[in-house]
Design a protein around this motif. Structure first.
Motif, mmCIF file in Angstrom:
data_model
loop_
_atom_site.group_PDB
_atom_site.id
_atom_site.type_symbol
_atom_site.label_atom_id
_atom_site.label_comp_id
_atom_site.label_asym_id
_atom_site.label_seq_id
_atom_site.Cartn_x
_atom_site.Cartn_y
_atom_site.Cartn_z
ATOM 1 N N LEU A 1 -25.116 5.990 -15.261
ATOM 2 C CA LEU A 1 -26.213 6.247 -14.325
ATOM 3 C C LEU A 1 -25.876 7.436 -13.431
ATOM 4 C CD1 LEU A 1 -28.941 5.161 -13.504
ATOM 5 C CD2 LEU A 1 -27.819 3.756 -11.820
ATOM 6 N N ASP A 2 -24.605 7.561 -13.054
ATOM 7 C CA ASP A 2 -24.229 8.686 -12.182
ATOM 8 C C ASP A 2 -24.417 10.005 -12.889
ATOM 9 O OD1 ASP A 2 -21.477 6.646 -11.260
ATOM 10 O OD2 ASP A 2 -23.452 6.853 -10.303
ATOM 11 N N LYS A 3 -24.034 10.039 -14.188
ATOM 12 C CA LYS A 3 -24.223 11.270 -14.954
ATOM 13 C C LYS A 3 -25.677 11.666 -14.972
ATOM 14 C CE LYS A 3 -22.373 10.542 -18.906
ATOM 15 N NZ LYS A 3 -21.938 10.636 -20.277
ATOM 16 N N ILE A 4 -26.531 10.650 -15.186
ATOM 17 C CA ILE A 4 -27.961 10.953 -15.292
ATOM 18 C C ILE A 4 -28.475 11.487 -13.970
ATOM 19 C CG2 ILE A 4 -30.203 9.908 -15.623
ATOM 20 C CD1 ILE A 4 -28.964 8.026 -17.565
ATOM 21 N N VAL A 5 -28.043 10.853 -12.871
ATOM 22 C CA VAL A 5 -28.549 11.296 -11.563
ATOM 23 C C VAL A 5 -28.078 12.705 -11.267
ATOM 24 C CG1 VAL A 5 -28.493 10.829 -9.118
ATOM 25 C CG2 VAL A 5 -28.728 8.965 -10.708
ATOM 26 N N LYS A 6 -26.821 13.002 -11.659
ATOM 27 C CA LYS A 6 -26.320 14.373 -11.416
ATOM 28 C C LYS A 6 -27.152 15.386 -12.179
ATOM 29 C CE LYS A 6 -21.772 13.640 -11.224
ATOM 30 N NZ LYS A 6 -20.494 13.535 -11.653
ATOM 31 N N LYS A 7 -27.441 15.068 -13.455
ATOM 32 C CA LYS A 7 -28.219 16.026 -14.248
ATOM 33 C C LYS A 7 -29.615 16.181 -13.673
ATOM 34 C CE LYS A 7 -25.975 15.886 -18.577
ATOM 35 N NZ LYS A 7 -26.004 16.201 -19.936
ATOM 36 N N LEU A 8 -30.169 15.096 -13.185
ATOM 37 C CA LEU A 8 -31.524 15.208 -12.648
ATOM 38 C C LEU A 8 -31.518 15.992 -11.351
ATOM 39 C CD1 LEU A 8 -33.055 11.718 -13.332
ATOM 40 C CD2 LEU A 8 -33.616 13.871 -14.378
ATOM 41 N N GLU A 9 -30.439 15.885 -10.584
ATOM 42 C CA GLU A 9 -30.397 16.647 -9.349
ATOM 43 C C GLU A 9 -30.374 18.136 -9.626
ATOM 44 O OE1 GLU A 9 -30.454 15.935 -6.009
ATOM 45 O OE2 GLU A 9 -31.211 14.052 -6.811
ATOM 46 N N THR A 10 -29.638 18.528 -10.672
ATOM 47 C CA THR A 10 -29.606 19.955 -10.965
ATOM 48 C C THR A 10 -30.933 20.429 -11.535
ATOM 49 O OG1 THR A 10 -28.626 19.381 -13.075
ATOM 50 C CG2 THR A 10 -27.141 20.152 -11.362
ATOM 51 N N ALA A 11 -31.563 19.614 -12.377
ATOM 52 C CA ALA A 11 -32.790 20.077 -13.036
ATOM 53 C C ALA A 11 -33.998 19.936 -12.125
ATOM 54 C CB ALA A 11 -33.017 19.277 -14.315
ATOM 55 N N THR A 12 -34.146 18.797 -11.471
ATOM 56 C CA THR A 12 -35.338 18.573 -10.653
ATOM 57 C C THR A 12 -34.868 18.091 -9.291
ATOM 58 O OG1 THR A 12 -35.444 16.324 -11.441
ATOM 59 C CG2 THR A 12 -36.731 17.944 -12.625
ATOM 60 N N LYS A 13 -34.850 18.978 -8.343
ATOM 61 C CA LYS A 13 -34.304 18.579 -7.050
ATOM 62 C C LYS A 13 -35.203 17.595 -6.334
ATOM 63 C CE LYS A 13 -30.831 21.255 -5.131
ATOM 64 N NZ LYS A 13 -30.114 20.138 -5.652
ATOM 65 N N GLY A 14 -34.609 16.598 -5.773
ATOM 66 C CA GLY A 14 -35.351 15.684 -4.911
ATOM 67 C C GLY A 14 -36.224 14.695 -5.635
ATOM 68 N N ALA A 15 -36.077 14.609 -6.939
ATOM 69 C CA ALA A 15 -36.950 13.675 -7.658
ATOM 70 C C ALA A 15 -36.481 12.251 -7.486
ATOM 71 C CB ALA A 15 -36.986 14.037 -9.136
ATOM 72 N N VAL A 16 -35.138 12.073 -7.574
ATOM 73 C CA VAL A 16 -34.620 10.710 -7.540
ATOM 74 C C VAL A 16 -34.561 10.251 -6.098
ATOM 75 C CG1 VAL A 16 -32.648 9.277 -8.072
ATOM 76 C CG2 VAL A 16 -33.267 11.145 -9.593
ATOM 77 N N LEU A 17 -35.346 9.236 -5.775
ATOM 78 C CA LEU A 17 -35.362 8.749 -4.401
ATOM 79 C C LEU A 17 -34.291 7.698 -4.174
ATOM 80 C CD1 LEU A 17 -39.203 8.439 -3.976
ATOM 81 C CD2 LEU A 17 -37.707 10.249 -3.193
ATOM 82 N N GLU A 18 -33.985 6.946 -5.235
ATOM 83 C CA GLU A 18 -33.025 5.873 -5.056
ATOM 84 C C GLU A 18 -32.465 5.510 -6.428
ATOM 85 O OE1 GLU A 18 -34.831 2.674 -2.964
ATOM 86 O OE2 GLU A 18 -33.120 1.350 -3.306
ATOM 87 N N GLN A 19 -31.225 5.106 -6.479
ATOM 88 C CA GLN A 19 -30.691 4.612 -7.749
ATOM 89 C C GLN A 19 -30.113 3.227 -7.537
ATOM 90 O OE1 GLN A 19 -27.038 6.239 -9.137
ATOM 91 N NE2 GLN A 19 -26.782 7.523 -7.347
ATOM 92 N N ILE A 20 -30.408 2.339 -8.461
ATOM 93 C CA ILE A 20 -29.999 0.939 -8.343
ATOM 94 C C ILE A 20 -29.271 0.569 -9.611
ATOM 95 C CG2 ILE A 20 -30.789 -1.393 -7.890
ATOM 96 C CD1 ILE A 20 -33.428 -0.170 -6.989
ATOM 97 N N PRO A 21 -27.951 0.581 -9.596
ATOM 98 C CA PRO A 21 -27.247 0.180 -10.815
ATOM 99 C C PRO A 21 -27.115 -1.331 -10.890
ATOM 100 C CG PRO A 21 -25.699 0.995 -9.183
ATOM 101 C CD PRO A 21 -27.046 1.032 -8.545
ATOM 102 N N VAL A 22 -27.568 -1.891 -11.977
ATOM 103 C CA VAL A 22 -27.439 -3.322 -12.242
ATOM 104 C C VAL A 22 -26.909 -3.417 -13.656
ATOM 105 C CG1 VAL A 22 -28.728 -5.486 -12.511
ATOM 106 C CG2 VAL A 22 -29.372 -3.859 -10.746
ATOM 107 N N ASP A 23 -26.108 -4.415 -13.940
ATOM 108 C CA ASP A 23 -25.512 -4.507 -15.259
ATOM 109 C C ASP A 23 -26.590 -4.576 -16.336
ATOM 110 O OD1 ASP A 23 -23.884 -7.095 -17.137
ATOM 111 O OD2 ASP A 23 -23.707 -4.917 -17.319
ATOM 112 N N GLN A 24 -26.619 -3.596 -17.217
ATOM 113 C CA GLN A 24 -27.553 -3.515 -18.346
ATOM 114 C C GLN A 24 -28.991 -3.418 -17.879
ATOM 115 O OE1 GLN A 24 -27.199 -6.301 -21.477
ATOM 116 N NE2 GLN A 24 -25.176 -5.581 -22.050
ATOM 117 N N ASP A 25 -29.243 -2.967 -16.700
ATOM 118 C CA ASP A 25 -30.624 -2.922 -16.235
ATOM 119 C C ASP A 25 -30.770 -1.847 -15.173
ATOM 120 O OD1 ASP A 25 -32.925 -5.585 -15.318
ATOM 121 O OD2 ASP A 25 -33.094 -3.870 -16.641
#
Lengths: 183, 365, 401
Positions: A2-26
Motif C-alpha cells: 500500500l505504501d508503494k502505491i501511495v508513493k506512486k500516486l503522490e508523484t503522479a497525481t498530487k493530493g489525490a489520496v486523502l487517507e490510506q487505511i491498511p487492513v489485512d487483505q483489505d
C-alpha cells in the motif's frame, strides 16, 4: 504494497489520496472525487501496479453525513494478486468522472449506480437505467426510499386502494437502531 | 385373367384403403414410439398415464395417441392479425396432401394370383415411377415456406427461408444418388425394381450400391427436416415456421412430418432392401404350397398377399425405428454447416458414385 | 457505434437491416434477457442487451433484515450453487467480526462449495447442449445432479435453497455415512459424464457448432471484467482459490484448467475438467476432515447450542440477544470473494454496529459476461447466439439480484 502505491500516486497525481487505511487483505484508499479518473488511469497503466481488473463499482448511501454518497471501486491486480479498494465521496446532486473508458466493465456497473442511487457520471456513453424500467421515478437504494412502494409499469386491472409506506424517517429510525429496538 | 372393370375399381379402392390406413396408422403410432423410444434412450419411462375409461387399460401408453388427437381438436384455432388468410390456412394442407398422393406408386407386394386373377399390390403403375414421388415431394416444400411466410412473424420468416434453401439443396442430392440404380436396372418403375431384387440377398440394392444407400439415406433424412437437420424448426432456438400454428393445423404439420418418415422408410426398403422379398424364397413356390394345403380358391392368394405385406411392413418399421434413433442422438447442424454438407459434400459424392457405377458397368459389359 | 445499415451497403444485394428481438421469453435465453439484434440475412450486425426483468431488490431487502435472515436471500442469487453463496456471505461478515472458523468448519464449507460447483457445471453444460438439440445428454447430467442433491438434502433438508451457513459457522454438520454416499454418487456422476461425453465431445456436429464461436481475447476479457471459466478459457489463469487462497484451499492439491482460444468449445472442456477436479478435491477433503465443531466458540455471534442455552445464564443471555437483535457485528466494512462456479463472487458488506446490515452488495458474477454479449456475438450468425449464451452460464438470480 500500500505504501508503494501511495508513493506512486503522490508523484503522479498530487493530493489525490486523502487517507490510506491498511487492513489485512483489505487495503483502502480514500480518493478525492475530482481526481479519481487520473488515479484510476495511473493505477491501470503503471506496469508494476497493473490493476487490470475492475471487480466492483458500487455506492453506499451515508445519509447522515454531509457528502452523502460514497462510490466504491474494487480493483484487482492479476500480476501482484493484490486487492485494493478506492472510495470517493460525492455530494447529492453532484457528479463524478466515469471510468468506463479505462475499464469497459464500468459501463453497466455505473449505470446501475445511477439507477439505484442517482449519482451521475460524466462522460459516460449512455447513462440510462439498467435494472428499473425507463420512466421509474426515484432511486430505490437510497436510504429515504421506502421499502414498499407501489409504482407499476402497467396500470392495475382492478380498482384497489394502494398506499405507499409512510415516508422513511431516517433519524427516528436511526435512534431505534442504536438502542437495538428496531425489531 | 383380367378382372372386370367394376371389380378393378373395388380392388383399387381396397388397395387405397390399405395403403392410406397403414401409412396414417404408422405415422400416428410413430408419435407414441418417438416418446417411448426417446425415454428408453434417456433412461426414463415415457408417457404411461392415459387409460381407456371403463376398461382401465393403459396399453403401454398407446392411449396417449387418442388423448393427443382429442387435445389438438379442442385447442383454440387462431390466426395472427397480420397473417394472409388464404396462405395461412392452406399451408398445412399442402404439407400432407402430396405425401398421401405419392403413396400411390409404392408397391407393397408383388403380383398375386387370387383365384386366377392377377392382382398387383400397387395402387397405380405409372411409367414415371419414382419420379412421381420426387415431383410430389418437392411440392411439400411449399407448405413450410408458405406457413412461415404467411405468419407475419420474423422468426417464422427465418424458418421459412432456411427451409426453402435446405429442401432445394437436398432434393438434388436425393435424386442424383439413385441414378446409379436406374443405370443398373434400366428402369424407373418401382415394381420392376422390386422384381429385380428377388432371389439371392446379393440382388438387393444395398449390395449393388452401398455408397448410394448411405448418401440417399442422409439426403432423405435431411428432406424430412428431422434432427440433425431440423434447424428450420429448431425448437429450442428459433421456433421456426410453425410458430403461429395451433390446434389441428399444427397437428397436420406434425403428422405430415411423421408421414415423411414413413415414406422415406418405404422408399429405402423398396429401392435398397428387397421390398417384399425374403431372400432365396420364391413367392410362386409359397403360393403352390398353400394351394396344395388348402386347395384352389381365394384363400392361398390372400394368404400370400398378407405375407408379402407383412414382410414389407417389418422392413418399413425397422427403418422408422432407425430414423428415430438418429434424432435423439445427434445435436443439430448450424445453417451454414448444413448448406456446406449438402452442396460441398453430398453432391460431389453423389456424382462420384454415379461416375464409378458407370465405369464399372462399362468394364463388366 | 457504426450504423449497421451502412455496413452492409455495397457488400450484398441492396437490402434493409432486419431487427429482431430475442425477447425476454425465449427458451434459449433462460427466460429473462432481451437481446435486440440487427441482422443482415443470418449475420448479426449489432446487438443490444436489456436486463432487469428479474430484479427483486435483494440489496434493499438485506438492509431491513437481520444478518442471519439475509442468508435465505443469498440462496436465491445463484440458485444453482446456493451453498457457495451462503458461505461467501458468511465469510464476508466474519471478516468484519475478525473471527475465523475452526478447522472442521472450514473443511465443511469447502466440501459443500465444491459439491455445488459440480452441480452448477453439470447444469450449465447440460442446458447448453440441450439448446443445441442433443436432448439425451441433458437428461443424463440432470440425473447425475439428482444424486448430489440427495446428499445435500440429507445434510440440510433442502436441495436448492440450502441456507447452510450462519455468521460464525455452519448450521448443519455432515452426517454419518456421508463418505459412502459421496463415493456412490461420484461413481454415478462419472458414469453420466462419460456417457454424455461420448455422445458430444468428439462429435463432428457439436465440434463445428462450438469451435471458434464466441471468441474473445485475453485482454478484452480482463477489460470487460470476466472472471471464472469464461476468463480461463482465454488463457488467463486467474482462480481466486489459487491467487488469494481462503478457508483450507492451500492444503488441497488441484489443478486449474485453462484454455487457449477463448471460444465455446474451450469453455465446455474447462467445465468438464473442473468437475473432475472438484471431485478430486472433495475426496482429499474427506480424508483430511478433523473432528470438532463447525462453529466458533463466541456465542455472541453464533447461536449457542441448546446445552449452553439451557444450562448457563450466559448462554441464555447470548441466545436472547442473538434472537432479538442479531449477531453482534462491530462497525466496519469488508470485501470477501470466493471462486464460485461462475467466477469471482464477492460480497461487500458495511456494518454500522447496529443489529441490521447497513449495506450488502453481492458482486454479480455473470453481469460482465452478459453485458459483453455483443462483443462475443457480432459477426457470427443468429444460430451462434444460443450456444454462446449457454456457455456464459447466465443465472438470472445473480444477474439482477
Amino acid at each position: 504494497m500500500l505504501d508503494k502505491i501511495v508513493k506512486k500516486l503522490e508523484t503522479a497525481t498530487k493530493g489525490a489520496v486523502l487517507e490510506q487505511i491498511p487492513v489485512d487483505q483489505d487495503d483502502r484508499l480514500i480518493i478525492d472525487k475530482n481526481m479519481i479518473h487520473q488515479v484510476c488511469r495511473t493505477l491501470k497503466q503503471d506496469k508494476e501496479m497493473d490493476f487490470k481488473l475492475l471487480a466492483e463499482l458500487t455506492c453506499v448511501d451515508y445519509i447522515e453525513e454531509e457528502t452523502r454518497f460514497e462510490v466504491v471501486y474494487q480493483l484487482y491486480s492479476l500480476s501482484n494478486k493484490y486487492r485494493l479498494r478506492l472510495k470517493a465521496r460525492v455530494a447529492e446532486g453532484d457528479s463524478i468522472a466515469s471510468v468506463s473508458d479505462i475499464w469497459r466493465v464500468a459501463n453497466p456497473l455505473e449505470r446501475e449506480v445511477y439507477d439505484m442511487f442517482g449519482v451521475k457520471f460524466n462522460n459516460h456513453p449512455a447513462l440510462t437505467r439498467i435494472l428499473m424500467w425507463e420512466g421509474f421515478e426515484g432511486h430505490p437504494l437510497r436510504k429515504d426510499f421506502p421499502l414498499k412502494r407501489h409504482q407499476a409499469i402497467v396500470p392495475l386491472r382492478m380498482e384497489i386502494e394502494v398506499k405507499d409506506d409512510p415516508p422513511y424517517n431516517w433519524t427516528k429510525y436511526q435512534k431505534k437502531r442504536k438502542l437495538g429496538l428496531d425489531k | 385373367m383380367e378382372l372386370e372393370p367394376v371389380w378393378q375399381v373395388v380392388v383399387t379402392l381396397v388397395k387405397i384403403a390399405i395403403m392410406i390406413g397403414f401409412a396414417m396408422t404408422v405415422a400416428a403410432v410413430l408419435t407414441w414410439q418417438e416418446r417411448k423410444q426417446s425415454a428408453a434412450i434417456q433412461d426414463r419411462i415415457g408417457p404411461n398415464r392415459a387409460y381407456i375409461p371403463v376398461l382401465g387399460w393403459k396399453l403401454w401408453g398407446l392411449v396417449h395417441l387418442v388423448a393427443d388427437g382429442i387435445k389438438m381438436i379442442f385447442k383454440e384455432d387462431f390466426m395472427p392479425v397480420g397473417a394472409s388468410r388464404f396462405l395461412f390456412q392452406i399451408a398445412p394442407v399442402i404439407a400432407i396432401l402430396p405425401l398421401i398422393i405419392s403413396l400411390a406408386v409404392i408397391p407393397f407386394g408383388g403380383v398375386v394370383n387370387i383365384n386366377g386373377y392377377d392382382i398387383s399390390l400397387q395402387i397405380a403403375n405409372i411409367n414415371s415411377g419414382i419420379l412421381f414421388i420426387f415431383a410430389f415431394g418437392s411440392l411439400s416444400v411449399y407448405s413450410s415456406v408458405l406457413g412461415g411466410f404467411a405468419s407475419d412473424n420474423k422468426f417464422g420468416l427465418i424458418g421459412a427461408l432456411r427451409t426453402s434453401a435446405q429442401m432445394i439443396s437436398y432434393e438434388i442430392s436425393q435424386g442424383l444418388t439413385i441414378v446409379g440404380l436406374f443405370m443398373i436396372w434400366q428402369t424407373v418403375m418401382l415394381d420392376k425394381m422390386a422384381l429385380y431384387q428377388a432371389g439371392s440377398i446379393f440382388n438387393w440394392g444395398v449390395f449393388l450400391q452401398p455408397f448410394g444407400f448411405l448418401l440417399f439415406f442422409a439426403a432423405s433424412v435431411a428432406e424430412t427436416k428431422r434432427a440433425p437437420f431440423d434447424l428450420p424448426e429448431g425448437e429450442s432456438e428459433i421456433i421456426g415456421y410453425f410458430v403461429e400454428y395451433s390446434g389441428l393445423k399444427f397437428g397436420l404439420f406434425f403428422i405430415g412430418e411423421f408421414m415423411e418418415v414413413v415414406i422415406v422408410s418405404m422408399l429405402v426398403t423398396t429401392l435398397f432392401f428387397g421390398s417384399y422379398h425374403i431372400p432365396w424364397l420364391e413367392w410362386n413356390m409359397v403360393q403352390s404350397w398353400f394351394e396344395s394345403m388348402l386347395g384352389a380358391g381365394w384363400l392361398p392368394g390372400l394368404i400370400v398377399a398378407a405375407l408379402m405385406i407383412l414382410v414389407f411392413v417389418v422392413k418399413v418399421l425397422f427403418f422408422c425405428f432407425f430414423q428415430l434413433l438418429i434424432r435423439w442422438t445427434l445435436p443439430r447442424f448450424r445453417y451454414d454447416q448444413l448448406m456446406h454438407f449438402g452442396w460441398k459434400f453430398l453432391l460431389p459424392l453423389a456424382i462420384a458414385n454415379l461416375v464409378i457405377t458407370a465405369v464399372i458397368m462399362l468394364m463388366m459389359a | 457505434m457504426s450504423d449497421p445499415q451502412k455496413d452492409i451497403e455495397g457488400k450484398e444485394l441492396p437490402s434493409d437491416v432486419m431487427e429482431i428481438q430475442l425477447g425476454p421469453s425465449h427458451p434459449a435465453t433462460h427466460g429473462i434477457v432481451k437481446l435486440d439484434t440487427k441482422l443482415s440475412g443470418e449475420t448479426v450486425l449489432d446487438m443490444d442487451v436489456s436486463i432487469g426483468f428479474l430484479h427483486r431488490g435483494f440489496e434493499k431487502m438485506c438492509e431491513h433484515r437481520d444478518w442471519n435472515q439475509n442468508m435465505v436471500f443469498t440462496d436465491r442469487l445463484n440458485y444453482c450453487s446456493a451453498p457457495a453463496n451462503n458461505a461467501a456471505y458468511a465469510s464476508a461478515v466474519e471478516k468484519i467480526c475478525g473471527v475465523e472458523l475452526p478447522d472442521r468448519g472450514q473443511w465443511v464449507r469447502l466440501i459443500v462449495t465444491e459439491i455445488s460447483r459440480v452441480c452448477d457445471h453439470l447444469v450449465c453444460v447440460a442446458a447448453s447442449v440441450m439448446e443445441l438439440g442433443g436432448f439425451s445428454v441433458y437428461l443424463y447430467f440432470i440425473q447425475a445432479r439428482e444424486e448430489l442433491w440427495f446428499i445435500l438434502d440429507k445434510i440440510c433438508g433442502s436441495r436448492l435453497t440450502t441456507s447452510m451457513s450462519r455468521i460464525g459457522g455452519q448450521a448443519y454438520d455432515l452426517y454419518d455415512g456421508f463418505e459412502d454416499d459421496i463415493v456412490a454418487a461420484f461413481a454415478k456422476v462419472r458414469q453420466a459424464m462419460e456417457d454424455g461425453s461420448k455422445m458430444i465431445t468428439r462429435n463432428r456436429i457439436f465440434y463445428d457448432r462450438m469451435r471458434d464461436v464466441g471468441k474473445i481475447s485475453e485482454e478484452d476479457a480482463i477489460d470487460l471484467g470476466f472472471t471464472g471459466p469464461v476468463l480461463r478459457s482465454t488463457g488467463c489463469d486467474y482462480d481466486v482459490r489459487k491467487a488469494n487462497p481462503y478457508w483450507k484451499y492451500p492444503e488441497v492439491d488441484f489443478e486449474v484448467p485453462t484454455g487457449d482460444r477463448g471460444d465455446n468449445y474451450d469453455r465446455y472442456l474447462i467445465r468438464m475438467e473442473e468437475i473432475e477436479q472438484s471431485m478430486h478435491i472433495i475426496d482429499q477433503a474427506i480424508e483430511k476432515l478433523p473432528e470438532g465443531n463447525v462453529f466458533i466458540d463466541d456465542f455472541k455471534i453464533f447461536l449457542s447450542p441448546k446445552s449452553e442455552t439451557y444450562n448457563s445464564i450466559e448462554g441464555l443471555i447470548h441466545h436472547f440477544k442473538i434472537i432479538m437483535n442479531g449477531p453482534a457485528v462491530p462497525k466496519g466494512e469488508a470485501y470477501f470473494a470466493i471462486e464460485s462456479p461462475n467466477g469471482e463472487h464477492g460480497y461487500y458488506v458495511v456494518s454500522d454496529g447496529g443489529s441490521l446490515p447497513y449495506r450488502v452488495r453481492a458482486r454479480p458474477t455473470c453481469l460482465p459476461m452478459t453485458m459483453a454479449l455483443p462483443e462475443l456475438c457480432k459477426g457470427g450468425m443468429i444460430a451462434d447466439i444460443v450456444p454462446t449464451f449457454g456457455s456464459i452460464n447466465m443465472i438470472g438470480g445473480e444477474l439482477e439480484r
